[in-house]
Design a protein around this motif. Structure first.
Motif, PDB file in Angstrom:
ATOM      1  N   SER A 194     -16.657 -20.348 -69.446  1.00  0.00           N
ATOM      2  CA  SER A 194     -15.367 -19.723 -69.169  1.00  0.00           C
ATOM      3  C   SER A 194     -15.392 -18.964 -67.842  1.00  0.00           C
ATOM      4  O   SER A 194     -14.355 -18.742 -67.250  1.00  0.00           O
ATOM      5  N   LEU A 195     -16.571 -18.591 -67.362  1.00  0.00           N
ATOM      6  CA  LEU A 195     -16.650 -17.944 -66.059  1.00  0.00           C
ATOM      7  C   LEU A 195     -16.207 -18.908 -64.972  1.00  0.00           C
ATOM      8  O   LEU A 195     -15.468 -18.546 -64.077  1.00  0.00           O
ATOM      9  N   GLY A 196     -16.723 -20.139 -65.053  1.00  0.00           N
ATOM     10  CA  GLY A 196     -16.360 -21.206 -64.130  1.00  0.00           C
ATOM     11  C   GLY A 196     -16.003 -20.713 -62.753  1.00  0.00           C
ATOM     12  O   GLY A 196     -16.808 -20.164 -62.030  1.00  0.00           O
ATOM     13  N   SER A 197     -14.757 -20.908 -62.385  1.00  0.00           N
ATOM     14  CA  SER A 197     -14.292 -20.539 -61.054  1.00  0.00           C
ATOM     15  C   SER A 197     -14.028 -19.047 -60.910  1.00  0.00           C
ATOM     16  O   SER A 197     -13.642 -18.597 -59.853  1.00  0.00           O
ATOM     17  N   LYS A 198     -14.252 -18.265 -61.963  1.00  0.00           N
ATOM     18  CA  LYS A 198     -14.014 -16.829 -61.882  1.00  0.00           C
ATOM     19  C   LYS A 198     -15.206 -16.080 -61.282  1.00  0.00           C
ATOM     20  O   LYS A 198     -15.126 -14.897 -61.057  1.00  0.00           O
ATOM     21  N   MET A 199     -16.314 -16.766 -61.046  1.00  0.00           N
ATOM     22  CA  MET A 199     -17.493 -16.092 -60.511  1.00  0.00           C
ATOM     23  C   MET A 199     -17.201 -15.527 -59.129  1.00  0.00           C
ATOM     24  O   MET A 199     -16.530 -16.154 -58.323  1.00  0.00           O
ATOM     25  N   THR A 200     -17.728 -14.358 -58.878  1.00  0.00           N
ATOM     26  CA  THR A 200     -17.583 -13.734 -57.570  1.00  0.00           C
ATOM     27  C   THR A 200     -18.957 -13.329 -57.066  1.00  0.00           C
ATOM     28  O   THR A 200     -19.939 -13.373 -57.782  1.00  0.00           O
ATOM     29  N   ALA A 210     -23.819 -10.384 -61.377  1.00  0.00           N
ATOM     30  CA  ALA A 210     -25.235 -10.036 -61.387  1.00  0.00           C
ATOM     31  C   ALA A 210     -26.127 -11.275 -61.421  1.00  0.00           C
ATOM     32  O   ALA A 210     -27.155 -11.304 -60.779  1.00  0.00           O
ATOM     33  N   LYS A 211     -25.734 -12.307 -62.170  1.00  0.00           N
ATOM     34  CA  LYS A 211     -26.545 -13.508 -62.279  1.00  0.00           C
ATOM     35  C   LYS A 211     -25.682 -14.711 -61.951  1.00  0.00           C
ATOM     36  O   LYS A 211     -24.582 -14.850 -62.461  1.00  0.00           O
ATOM     37  N   LEU A 212     -26.217 -15.576 -61.114  1.00  0.00           N
ATOM     38  CA  LEU A 212     -25.533 -16.798 -60.737  1.00  0.00           C
ATOM     39  C   LEU A 212     -26.415 -17.946 -61.177  1.00  0.00           C
ATOM     40  O   LEU A 212     -27.559 -18.034 -60.753  1.00  0.00           O
ATOM     41  N   PRO A 265     -28.589 -21.391 -53.614  1.00  0.00           N
ATOM     42  CA  PRO A 265     -27.284 -20.857 -53.200  1.00  0.00           C
ATOM     43  C   PRO A 265     -27.374 -20.375 -51.750  1.00  0.00           C
ATOM     44  O   PRO A 265     -28.369 -19.750 -51.359  1.00  0.00           O
ATOM     45  N   LEU A 266     -26.357 -20.672 -50.960  1.00  0.00           N
ATOM     46  CA  LEU A 266     -26.353 -20.263 -49.553  1.00  0.00           C
ATOM     47  C   LEU A 266     -25.525 -19.010 -49.324  1.00  0.00           C
ATOM     48  O   LEU A 266     -25.976 -18.077 -48.660  1.00  0.00           O
ATOM     49  N   ARG A 267     -24.293 -19.021 -49.851  1.00  0.00           N
ATOM     50  CA  ARG A 267     -23.424 -17.860 -49.620  1.00  0.00           C
ATOM     51  C   ARG A 267     -22.224 -17.909 -50.555  1.00  0.00           C
ATOM     52  O   ARG A 267     -21.770 -18.990 -50.940  1.00  0.00           O
TER      53      ARG A 267
END
Length: 89
Positions: free
Chosen positions: A19-25, A29-31, A53-55
């Motif tokens: 549910s986080l999907g595209s809501k991640m910013t 804390a964890k990606l 992950p780059l940015r």
């Protein structure tokens, strides 16, 4: 009964992550990035290996480094698209 509770907890956590999907910013804390997995662009596309992950991007998505398996070429790919691509067989 303990196994059923653990299984239920795993399903609940998986649904939270999805549910986080595209809501991640960038402040998350964890990606989760499936670094090292081999995926394909869609069901029949070329294979690529997921890198680091780059940015973070302004829209909350992340840019991820990928390596095309056949050529060794590196490229950047949005996490939002990467998670929708199937694992290669």
């Amino acid at each position: 009964m303990l196994l059923n509770n653990a299984d239920s907890a795993c399903r609940h956590r998986a649904s939270e992550i999805l549910s986080l999907g595209s809501k991640m910013t960038s402040s998350d804390a964890k990606l989760y990035v499936p670094t090292g997995e081999i995926k394909t662009f869609g069901p029949l596309g070329p294979k690529y290996e997921v890198g680091q992950p780059l940015r973070p991007l302004d829209d909350g998505d992340w840019m991820i480094e990928i390596v095309l398996v056949e050529t060794g070429e590196t490229a950047e790919y949005r996490l939002r698209h990467l998670v929708e691509d199937p694992n290669a067989f």
